[in-house]
Design a protein around this motif. Structure first.
Motif, mmCIF file in Angstrom:
data_model
loop_
_atom_site.group_PDB
_atom_site.id
_atom_site.type_symbol
_atom_site.label_atom_id
_atom_site.label_comp_id
_atom_site.label_asym_id
_atom_site.label_seq_id
_atom_site.Cartn_x
_atom_site.Cartn_y
_atom_site.Cartn_z
ATOM 1 N N ALA A 109 24.533 9.713 6.620
ATOM 2 C CA ALA A 109 23.306 9.739 7.415
ATOM 3 C C ALA A 109 22.150 10.281 6.580
ATOM 4 O O ALA A 109 20.990 9.952 6.821
ATOM 5 C CB ALA A 109 23.514 10.606 8.653
ATOM 6 N N THR A 110 22.464 11.086 5.586
ATOM 7 C CA THR A 110 21.410 11.693 4.761
ATOM 8 C C THR A 110 20.597 10.620 4.046
ATOM 9 O O THR A 110 19.358 10.652 4.062
ATOM 10 C CB THR A 110 22.046 12.657 3.727
ATOM 11 O OG1 THR A 110 22.875 13.578 4.421
ATOM 12 C CG2 THR A 110 20.991 13.412 2.952
ATOM 13 N N ASN A 184 21.683 19.294 16.000
ATOM 14 C CA ASN A 184 22.010 20.303 14.997
ATOM 15 C C ASN A 184 20.702 20.997 14.657
ATOM 16 O O ASN A 184 19.739 20.290 14.309
ATOM 17 C CB ASN A 184 22.592 19.610 13.752
ATOM 18 C CG ASN A 184 22.973 20.577 12.651
ATOM 19 O OD1 ASN A 184 22.904 21.778 12.819
ATOM 20 N ND2 ASN A 184 23.370 20.026 11.510
ATOM 21 N N ASP A 212 18.961 10.365 15.096
ATOM 22 C CA ASP A 212 20.121 10.768 14.301
ATOM 23 C C ASP A 212 21.213 11.158 15.291
ATOM 24 O O ASP A 212 21.104 12.176 15.972
ATOM 25 C CB ASP A 212 19.682 11.946 13.420
ATOM 26 C CG ASP A 212 20.818 12.607 12.662
ATOM 27 O OD1 ASP A 212 21.997 12.322 12.947
ATOM 28 O OD2 ASP A 212 20.510 13.433 11.769
ATOM 29 N N TYR A 215 26.530 13.146 15.822
ATOM 30 C CA TYR A 215 27.486 13.829 16.704
ATOM 31 C C TYR A 215 27.746 13.033 17.983
ATOM 32 O O TYR A 215 28.122 13.600 19.010
ATOM 33 C CB TYR A 215 26.989 15.245 17.022
ATOM 34 C CG TYR A 215 26.843 16.093 15.774
ATOM 35 C CD1 TYR A 215 27.966 16.634 15.151
ATOM 36 C CD2 TYR A 215 25.600 16.309 15.186
ATOM 37 C CE1 TYR A 215 27.854 17.379 13.982
ATOM 38 C CE2 TYR A 215 25.473 17.057 14.023
ATOM 39 C CZ TYR A 215 26.610 17.585 13.426
ATOM 40 O OH TYR A 215 26.490 18.314 12.271
ATOM 41 N N SER A 242 27.086 8.223 11.275
ATOM 42 C CA SER A 242 27.871 8.456 10.067
ATOM 43 C C SER A 242 29.317 8.670 10.451
ATOM 44 O O SER A 242 29.625 9.068 11.575
ATOM 45 C CB SER A 242 27.276 9.695 9.379
ATOM 46 O OG SER A 242 28.220 10.380 8.617
ATOM 47 N N LYS A 245 31.364 13.061 10.932
ATOM 48 C CA LYS A 245 31.726 13.955 12.034
ATOM 49 C C LYS A 245 32.794 13.315 12.929
ATOM 50 O O LYS A 245 33.754 13.968 13.322
ATOM 51 C CB LYS A 245 30.483 14.291 12.871
ATOM 52 C CG LYS A 245 29.293 14.706 12.051
ATOM 53 C CD LYS A 245 29.544 15.969 11.254
ATOM 54 C CE LYS A 245 28.890 15.930 9.910
ATOM 55 N NZ LYS A 245 27.527 16.277 9.769
ATOM 56 N N LYS A 253 30.843 10.422 2.918
ATOM 57 C CA LYS A 253 29.426 10.059 2.856
ATOM 58 C C LYS A 253 29.198 8.566 3.142
ATOM 59 O O LYS A 253 28.607 7.838 2.338
ATOM 60 C CB LYS A 253 28.843 10.435 1.478
ATOM 61 C CG LYS A 253 28.862 11.919 1.174
ATOM 62 C CD LYS A 253 28.042 12.765 2.113
ATOM 63 C CE LYS A 253 26.558 12.437 2.065
ATOM 64 N NZ LYS A 253 25.791 13.388 2.939
HETATM 65 N N1 PMP Z 1 22.173 14.703 10.378
HETATM 66 C C1 PMP Z 1 22.716 15.766 10.976
HETATM 67 C C2 PMP Z 1 22.143 16.242 12.257
HETATM 68 C C3 PMP Z 1 23.805 16.415 10.389
HETATM 69 O O1 PMP Z 1 24.326 17.485 10.965
HETATM 70 C C4 PMP Z 1 24.314 15.925 9.176
HETATM 71 C C5 PMP Z 1 25.434 16.561 8.430
HETATM 72 N N2 PMP Z 1 26.179 17.361 8.848
HETATM 73 C C6 PMP Z 1 23.722 14.821 8.595
HETATM 74 C C7 PMP Z 1 22.653 14.232 9.214
HETATM 75 C C8 PMP Z 1 24.202 14.266 7.310
HETATM 76 O O2 PMP Z 1 25.262 13.419 7.488
HETATM 77 P P1 PMP Z 1 26.030 12.751 6.242
HETATM 78 O O3 PMP Z 1 26.967 13.786 5.737
HETATM 79 O O4 PMP Z 1 26.682 11.575 6.825
HETATM 80 O O5 PMP Z 1 24.997 12.415 5.231
#
Ligand code: PMP
Ligand code: GLN
Length: 401
Positions: A109-110, A184, A212, A215, A242, A245, A253
């Motif tokens: 997701a990053t 988050n 996003d 979760y 993603s 989680k 990733k």
């Molecule tokens: N968005 C949120 C709200 C997250 O908590 C996280 C990672 N914990 C991410 C994005 C990033 O996800 P990824 O590890 O799939 O890049």
């Protein structure tokens, strides 16, 4: 020392990681995980599970390597994974997507967030509205893009925003409304009223909704309601998720973006020059995961709900005031009853005082708003039950200063 010029400075500053001497410091997650490793404390800081994900998914990745799925995947992702993502959106939410045009696989997701923000923002006058506290990469990427971050506060203890504050934050300058649901670091699940208001304001001010939902399968009293399913939302919404989680595979990733073809293609235009593509053998394995039976997804939510309950009970017994999460990995507490006046200092002392690591909420807010969250701490429940029980015991026996 002469300062190296470059966009890294505003990125680090945006994330609150530019030190007074002009150097950049590690993220709160890196710092707190290192502290846990150095002290042997239980790491309820960085959100990653301590158990492996579903065996068929792990096996499918091994199998993919053995079968020779070891070269570049297509830019948008392997067709079978694109289909599996579209099937998942239909099965759980009734969303219809064209897998070839309306789905894009990303490096977590990053990368999806970074590529999306860089793709959509075009001017320093553009504004991105976020709920504060916010996941750290939001402020970093908005700063990198050169746009202005406009935070709308979430308020202890339920962390829902005030609808009037939301309405006044969103204007014709708003390019993107960045939602994170479940949220988050607070663990909140936004009320239907909040989501409706986001959609109404997005229409009124012609903004794009970026949501996003990493979760999505960790909603305790489901079902999860993606904002894209609200009337009038899908046409202007990019949804990010993603595998990390849902399948306890944060290290793989592998993420994705779904939405209207024109928006997804805009994200691809940037994404293909960030990484081109991620690790190929993970893709067929995630397709297996997304097609697991309903019982798997139900157990992901119910197990995390039980863990959150266990953690909450332990935190209350230790003397914290505890916010009840609606989903995600996280529970937020107020540490003031334990004498804390500054969550950052409290978290740095916590390994020595209790053998546990947490994350100060002040790491997720703009400097001007730290006071609102001064004594709040985030703990992660995504750990084995025995680890959570041990953490609760340690916290209950904490030395009071
Ligand atoms: N968005 C949120 C709200 C997250 O908590 C996280 C990672 N914990 C991410 C994005 C990033 O996800 P990824 O590890 O799939 O890049
Ligand atoms: N998303 C994880 C958390 O909030 C951390 C991911 C990271 O370290 N960037 O704990």
């Amino acid at each position: 020392m002469h300062q190296l010029p470059g966009a890294w400075q505003r990125t680090a500053r945006g994330a609150g990681l530019l030190a007074p001497d002009g150097s950049s410091v590690p993220t709160i997650f890196a710092e707190m995980s290192a502290l846990a490793a150095a002290t042997g404390a239980l790491n309820l800081g960085q959100g990653f599970p301590d158990e492996d994900g579903p065996a068929p998914v792990l096996e499918a990745a091994r199998d993919a390597i053995a079968r020779g799925v070891n070269q570049y995947a297509p830019g948008r992702g392997f067709p079978d994974l694109l289909s599996a993502i579209a099937e998942h959106q239909r099965r759980f939410y009734g969303l219809e997507l064209d897998p070839q045009r309306e789905v894009l696989v990303t490096v977590g997701a990053t990368e999806a967030l970074a590529a999306t923000l860089l793709a959509l923002i075009d001017s320093p006058d553009d504004e991105v509205v976020v709920f504060e506290p916010y996941y750290d990469s939001y402020a970093a990427c908005v700063a990198l893009s050169g746009a202005k971050l406009v935070p709308v506060p979430l308020r202890w203890p339920d962390f829902q925003p005030d609808l009037e504050q939301l309405a006044s934050a969103i204007t014709d300058r708003t390019r993107v409304i960045l939602v994170n649901d479940p949220h988050n670091p607070t663990g909140t699940v936004f009320s239907r009223e909040v989501l409706d208001e986001v959609v109404r304001l997005a229409h009124r001010h012609d903004a794009i909704i970026v949501t996003d939902e990493v979760y999505e399968h960790l909603v305790f009293e489901g079902p999860h309601v993606p904002i894209a399913t609200l009337p009038g939302a899908a046409e202007r919404t990019l949804t990010i998720s993603s595998a990390g989680k849902t399948f306890s595979l944060t290290g793989w990733k592998t993420g994705w973006v779904t939405g209207p073809a024109e928006l997804v293609t805009a994200v691809l235009a940037v994404k293909q020059f960030l990484t081109y593509v991620g690790g190929s053998p993970f893709q067929p394995a995630i397709a297996v995961g997304l097609r697991l039976p309903d019982a798997f997804f139900a157990s992901v939510a119910s197990e995390m709900a039980e863990k959150a309950q266990l953690l909450g009970t332990g935190l209350r017994a230790a003397g914290f005031e505890v916010s009840t999460p609606g989903g995600s990995y996280f529970t937020v507490v107020d540490a003031a009853p334990l004498g804390a006046t500054d969550a950052d200092a409290f978290c740095r002392e916590l390994p020595a005082r209790a053998g546990v690591v947490g994350i100060p909420l002040t790491a997720f807010v703009s400097p001007a708003h730290r006071d609102r969250y001064a004594t709040l701490v985030r703990f992660a429940a995504c750990k084995r039950v025995d680890v959570l029980a041990d953490a609760a015991e340690r916290l209950a026996g904490m030395t009071v200063t």
